[in-house]
Design a protein around this motif. Structure first.
Motif, short mmCIF file in Angstrom:
data_model
loop_
_atom_site.label_atom_id
_atom_site.label_comp_id
_atom_site.label_asym_id
_atom_site.label_seq_id
_atom_site.Cartn_x
_atom_site.Cartn_y
_atom_site.Cartn_z
N TRP A 49 0.83 -1.20 0.00
CA TRP A 49 0.00 0.00 0.00
C TRP A 49 0.87 1.26 0.00
O TRP A 49 0.60 2.22 -0.73
CB TRP A 49 -0.92 0.01 1.21
N ARG A 193 -5.30 3.99 -1.79
CA ARG A 193 -6.71 3.63 -1.67
C ARG A 193 -7.58 4.52 -2.55
O ARG A 193 -8.55 4.04 -3.17
CB ARG A 193 -7.14 3.74 -0.20
N LEU A 194 -7.25 5.81 -2.62
CA LEU A 194 -8.02 6.70 -3.49
C LEU A 194 -7.82 6.33 -4.96
O LEU A 194 -8.78 6.37 -5.75
CB LEU A 194 -7.58 8.15 -3.24
N GLY A 196 -7.21 3.36 -6.03
CA GLY A 196 -8.00 2.15 -6.24
C GLY A 196 -9.47 2.45 -6.44
O GLY A 196 -10.14 1.82 -7.28
N ARG A 197 -10.00 3.42 -5.69
CA ARG A 197 -11.41 3.79 -5.87
C ARG A 197 -11.65 4.44 -7.24
O ARG A 197 -12.69 4.22 -7.86
CB ARG A 197 -11.85 4.73 -4.76
N VAL A 198 -10.67 5.21 -7.69
CA VAL A 198 -10.80 5.80 -9.03
C VAL A 198 -10.82 4.71 -10.09
O VAL A 198 -11.61 4.76 -11.04
CB VAL A 198 -9.65 6.80 -9.27
N VAL A 200 -11.79 1.58 -9.70
CA VAL A 200 -13.08 0.87 -9.61
C VAL A 200 -14.19 1.70 -10.24
O VAL A 200 -15.07 1.16 -10.95
CB VAL A 200 -13.39 0.54 -8.14
N PHE A 201 -14.17 3.01 -10.01
CA PHE A 201 -15.18 3.87 -10.64
C PHE A 201 -15.08 3.83 -12.16
O PHE A 201 -16.10 3.77 -12.85
CB PHE A 201 -15.01 5.31 -10.13
N ARG A 204 -16.51 0.64 -13.61
CA ARG A 204 -17.97 0.58 -13.58
C ARG A 204 -18.63 1.53 -14.57
O ARG A 204 -19.82 1.41 -14.84
CB ARG A 204 -18.48 0.88 -12.17
#
Length: 322
Positions: A49, A193-194, A196-198, A200-201, A204
């Motif tokens: 990480w 982590r941010l 990773g969220r980007v 995933v967004f 989708r």
């Protein structure tokens, strides 16, 4: 201070009839040894990480190198502020983890239970702040620092001794790694982590998913090329970590939950914790609800799995005071 459990009573209260008076410091070394494997798991998971957080900040310097140094400075200064300023940790628990301070009635329930658990572990209860996590689960998500989370279901549904068992489980997470280290690792991993969220967004999104898959495929081909020409090394492991994280990170979370259950057994709360999970299974059976099936991506093990592990442990480990 928001989220802080009422201070300790001026004198020890007499034990309730039929209650167990837990011993103090003599049991602490054994209890600390039980939570050490959880500490090693958390430190091992934090290494990739942190590496990807550093790479995320390096990406800022692609258009202009000065952005990299600005991002690196903000990254380091903000980590120091979170570790050194208690108010920053409160904001982290409130805004990031979506915790709330307990109400007056909840504090009346949590205060004696928390004091009993900390006395059993031989630690100062004033070192931690107990927060409430709105959720139907028995145990709350793992939180860094001195912020201890307990679910609203546990506060409102459990008898005092069973609430102590849940709090003993939560305390075990915080005794595994010191407050400053856990806060520092969590905050420094936020850029990754941010990112990773980007990702995933983008996956989708109907249009952005195509571009994201092309980038991921290009990265995977590059990693395999490095592996083929330079051989397998720790550098290849770091490059492959984003592809392994969706499976390994939840596995590490489930393992830490089971280790915290074992620590609660060592404190003498094993039978009470097993009864908590048994009650959860009975409630689902009465309501005809199936247990959630998180699969490989769930950070919380199933209650039935934790119950079987506790039963096996209780048959091999006698509970002190029972």
């Amino acid at each position: 201070m928001p989220g802080q459990v009422p201070p300790r009573p001026p004198a020890p209260l007499p034990p309730r009839p039929g209650s167990i008076v837990p011993p103090k410091l003599p049991q602490l070394p054994k209890f600390v040894r039980k939570v050490k494997p959880s500490a090693w798991i958390e430190l091992a998971v934090a290494v990739p990480w942190l590496w990807w957080s550093w790479l995320s900040i390096q990406f800022l310097g692609v258009p202009w190198r000065g952005l990299y140094w600005i991002g690196l400075a903000v990254w380091g200064v903000s980590a120091a502020v979170v570790v050194l300023h208690p108010r920053a940790e409160d904001l982290l628990a409130w805004r990031v983890h979506r915790l709330r301070p307990p109400s007056a009635w909840e504090s009346q329930r949590l205060g004696p239970a928390w004091w009993a658990v900390c006395t059993a572990a031989g630690v100062d209860p004033d070192r931690y702040r107990v927060w409430v996590h709105e959720g139907p689960e028995a145990t709350a998500p793992i939180t860094p620092g001195s912020s201890v989370a307990v679910t609203s279901w546990a506060v409102y549904s459990l008898p005092p001794r069973h609430l102590e068992a849940v709090l003993a489980h939560e305390l075990a997470h915080h005794l595994a790694v010191p407050r400053a280290v856990s806060l520092l690792l969590y905050w420094l991993a936020l850029p990754a982590r941010l990112m990773g969220r980007v990702i995933v967004f983008c996956l989708r999104h109907r249009v952005l998913s195509i571009l994201a898959k092309i980038v991921i495929g290009f990265l995977l081909v590059g990693v395999l090329g490095v592996w083929f020409y330079l051989g397998f090394s720790h550098y290849v492991v770091f490059l492959l970590s984003p592809f392994l994280a969706p499976v390994l990170a939840p596995w590490a979370g489930r393992t830490q939950e089971k280790l915290a259950d074992r620590a609660a057994v060592d404190l003498g709360y094993g039978e009470f914790l097993a009864e908590v999970f048994t009650g959860r299974e009975v409630q689902r059976a009465q309501a005809w609800h199936n247990a959630p099936r998180p699969g490989l991506k769930g950070a919380q093990p199933l209650d039935s799995v934790r119950l079987r592990a506790l039963e096996r442990l209780l048959t091999s480990t006698p509970q002190r005071g029972l």
